[in-house]
Design a protein around this motif. Structure first.
Motif, PDB file in Angstrom:
ATOM      1  N   LEU A 145       9.065 -18.161  18.400  1.00 41.07           N
ATOM      2  CA  LEU A 145       8.851 -16.806  18.907  1.00 41.07           C
ATOM      3  C   LEU A 145       7.473 -16.666  19.548  1.00 41.07           C
ATOM      4  N   ALA A 146       6.462 -17.276  18.951  1.00 41.06           N
ATOM      5  CA  ALA A 146       5.113 -17.209  19.529  1.00 41.06           C
ATOM      6  C   ALA A 146       5.082 -17.885  20.889  1.00 41.06           C
ATOM      7  N   GLN A 147       5.784 -19.017  21.018  1.00 42.57           N
ATOM      8  CA  GLN A 147       5.851 -19.700  22.305  1.00 42.57           C
ATOM      9  C   GLN A 147       6.593 -18.847  23.334  1.00 42.57           C
ATOM     10  N   ASN A 148       7.692 -18.240  22.912  1.00 43.03           N
ATOM     11  CA  ASN A 148       8.447 -17.365  23.822  1.00 43.03           C
ATOM     12  C   ASN A 148       7.600 -16.182  24.255  1.00 43.03           C
ATOM     13  N   LYS A 149       6.873 -15.606  23.324  1.00 39.04           N
ATOM     14  CA  LYS A 149       6.019 -14.461  23.646  1.00 39.04           C
ATOM     15  C   LYS A 149       4.943 -14.864  24.642  1.00 39.04           C
ATOM     16  N   ALA A 150       4.307 -16.009  24.388  1.00 36.46           N
ATOM     17  CA  ALA A 150       3.254 -16.478  25.295  1.00 36.46           C
ATOM     18  C   ALA A 150       3.807 -16.710  26.696  1.00 36.46           C
ATOM     19  N   GLN A 151       4.996 -17.270  26.777  1.00 37.10           N
ATOM     20  CA  GLN A 151       5.603 -17.516  28.088  1.00 37.10           C
ATOM     21  C   GLN A 151       5.906 -16.189  28.782  1.00 37.10           C
ATOM     22  N   LEU A 152       6.446 -15.237  28.068  1.00 37.36           N
ATOM     23  CA  LEU A 152       6.737 -13.927  28.661  1.00 37.36           C
ATOM     24  C   LEU A 152       5.462 -13.239  29.137  1.00 37.36           C
ATOM     25  N   LEU A 153       4.401 -13.354  28.354  1.00 38.03           N
ATOM     26  CA  LEU A 153       3.133 -12.749  28.761  1.00 38.03           C
ATOM     27  C   LEU A 153       2.584 -13.410  30.024  1.00 38.03           C
ATOM     28  N   ARG A 154       2.784 -14.735  30.160  1.00 36.32           N
ATOM     29  CA  ARG A 154       2.345 -15.416  31.383  1.00 36.32           C
ATOM     30  C   ARG A 154       3.146 -14.931  32.587  1.00 36.32           C
TER      31      ARG A 154
ATOM     32  N   ILE B 113       4.582 -11.961  32.864  1.00 36.53           N
ATOM     33  CA  ILE B 113       4.114 -10.600  33.136  1.00 36.53           C
ATOM     34  C   ILE B 113       2.812 -10.634  33.911  1.00 36.53           C
ATOM     35  N   ASP B 114       1.879 -11.477  33.465  1.00 29.60           N
ATOM     36  CA  ASP B 114       0.602 -11.607  34.176  1.00 29.60           C
ATOM     37  C   ASP B 114       0.822 -12.071  35.612  1.00 29.60           C
ATOM     38  N   GLY B 115       1.752 -13.009  35.784  1.00 27.27           N
ATOM     39  CA  GLY B 115       2.033 -13.516  37.120  1.00 27.27           C
ATOM     40  C   GLY B 115       2.634 -12.457  38.028  1.00 27.27           C
ATOM     41  N   ILE B 116       3.460 -11.614  37.463  1.00 25.51           N
ATOM     42  CA  ILE B 116       4.068 -10.540  38.266  1.00 25.51           C
ATOM     43  C   ILE B 116       3.036  -9.462  38.571  1.00 25.51           C
ATOM     44  N   GLU B 117       2.292  -9.067  37.546  1.00 28.25           N
ATOM     45  CA  GLU B 117       1.294  -8.009  37.745  1.00 28.25           C
ATOM     46  C   GLU B 117       0.138  -8.475  38.625  1.00 28.25           C
ATOM     47  N   GLY B 118      -0.150  -9.776  38.582  1.00 27.82           N
ATOM     48  CA  GLY B 118      -1.268 -10.308  39.360  1.00 27.82           C
ATOM     49  C   GLY B 118      -0.825 -10.947  40.660  1.00 27.82           C
ATOM     50  N   LYS B 119       0.273 -10.485  41.196  1.00 29.24           N
ATOM     51  CA  LYS B 119       0.810 -11.033  42.445  1.00 29.24           C
ATOM     52  C   LYS B 119      -0.248 -10.898  43.541  1.00 29.24           C
ATOM     53  N   PRO B 120      -0.559 -12.027  44.176  1.00 25.49           N
ATOM     54  CA  PRO B 120      -1.546 -11.961  45.263  1.00 25.49           C
ATOM     55  C   PRO B 120      -1.071 -11.050  46.389  1.00 25.49           C
ATOM     56  N   GLU B 121      -2.017 -10.377  46.978  1.00 21.01           N
ATOM     57  CA  GLU B 121      -1.693  -9.496  48.102  1.00 21.01           C
ATOM     58  C   GLU B 121      -1.123 -10.308  49.243  1.00 21.01           C
ATOM     59  N   GLY B 122      -0.138  -9.767  49.880  1.00 22.92           N
ATOM     60  CA  GLY B 122       0.456 -10.432  51.029  1.00 22.92           C
ATOM     61  C   GLY B 122       1.541 -11.432  50.660  1.00 22.92           C
TER      62      GLY B 122
ATOM     63  N   ALA C  19       7.901 -14.951  42.732  1.00 20.23           N
ATOM     64  CA  ALA C  19       8.836 -15.353  41.682  1.00 20.23           C
ATOM     65  C   ALA C  19       9.034 -16.868  41.709  1.00 20.23           C
ATOM     66  N   GLN C  20       9.129 -17.443  42.897  1.00 19.39           N
ATOM     67  CA  GLN C  20       9.299 -18.892  42.997  1.00 19.39           C
ATOM     68  C   GLN C  20       8.059 -19.622  42.487  1.00 19.39           C
ATOM     69  N   LEU C  21       6.872 -19.086  42.810  1.00 15.23           N
ATOM     70  CA  LEU C  21       5.631 -19.675  42.293  1.00 15.23           C
ATOM     71  C   LEU C  21       5.608 -19.645  40.767  1.00 15.23           C
ATOM     72  N   LEU C  22       6.020 -18.527  40.189  1.00 16.39           N
ATOM     73  CA  LEU C  22       6.056 -18.402  38.729  1.00 16.39           C
ATOM     74  C   LEU C  22       7.037 -19.387  38.113  1.00 16.39           C
ATOM     75  N   LEU C  23       8.221 -19.502  38.711  1.00 19.44           N
ATOM     76  CA  LEU C  23       9.219 -20.443  38.201  1.00 19.44           C
ATOM     77  C   LEU C  23       8.708 -21.878  38.263  1.00 19.44           C
ATOM     78  N   ASN C  24       8.040 -22.222  39.375  1.00 19.96           N
ATOM     79  CA  ASN C  24       7.474 -23.576  39.506  1.00 19.96           C
ATOM     80  C   ASN C  24       6.410 -23.819  38.442  1.00 19.96           C
ATOM     81  N   ARG C  25       5.566 -22.806  38.195  1.00 21.39           N
ATOM     82  CA  ARG C  25       4.507 -22.936  37.190  1.00 21.39           C
ATOM     83  C   ARG C  25       5.110 -23.124  35.797  1.00 21.39           C
ATOM     84  N   LEU C  26       6.147 -22.358  35.484  1.00 25.07           N
ATOM     85  CA  LEU C  26       6.805 -22.494  34.181  1.00 25.07           C
ATOM     86  C   LEU C  26       7.460 -23.859  34.032  1.00 25.07           C
TER      87      LEU C  26
END
Length: 140
Positions: free
Chosen positions: A97-106, A108-117, A124-131
């Protein structure tokens, strides 16, 4: 005590109490001449043990194997071993569960911190590649 009183005392439905009785988790009781079941006062304590064990993750079969047939019949070593195994199982689930939570938080951070432009689909593809990279590193 009658089943209605035991149900009120235990917080369980009468059908659940009858199920536990039929399953051999609590002692079967004889019926009085009027047809009512008469439960001993210790039935409430036994029901509390059963529901507590279920809440801790024990299956009914595990509970059945651990419960004594009488108050002096506790198998201390078997009980202690089962309790320790359940704690280990819980710890594994907590780690997962801790691992799942950490992944979900990453994510969320990736979505909220989406670079401008950057389009959402590209982000979403960048996040999937990172995961995927993180999973591959964890495996190796």
């Amino acid at each position: 005590m009658r089943i209605g009183e035991l149900a009120k005392l235990s917080g369980l439905a009468p059908s659940r109490i009858r199920f536990y009785e039929a399953s051999g988790l609590i002692k079967s009781v004889t019926r009085k001449a009027n047809g009512y079941r008469d439960y001993a006062p210790e039935a409430a304590a036994m029901l509390q043990l059963i529901t507590g064990a279920q809440a801790a993750g024990f299956s009914l079969d595990e509970i059945r194997q651990l419960l004594p047939m009488n108050a002096n019949g506790w198998q201390h070593e078997a009980l202690l071993g089962a309790l320790k195994r359940k704690v280990e199982e819980i710890e594994v689930v907590q780690q997962r569960l801790a691992q799942n939570k950490a992944q979900l938080l990453r994510v969320i951070d990736g979505i909220e911190g989406k670079p401008e432009g950057v389009a959402c689909a590209d982000n979403a593809q960048l996040l999937l590649n990172r995961l995927q990279d993180e999973r591959e590193k964890a495996v190796h």
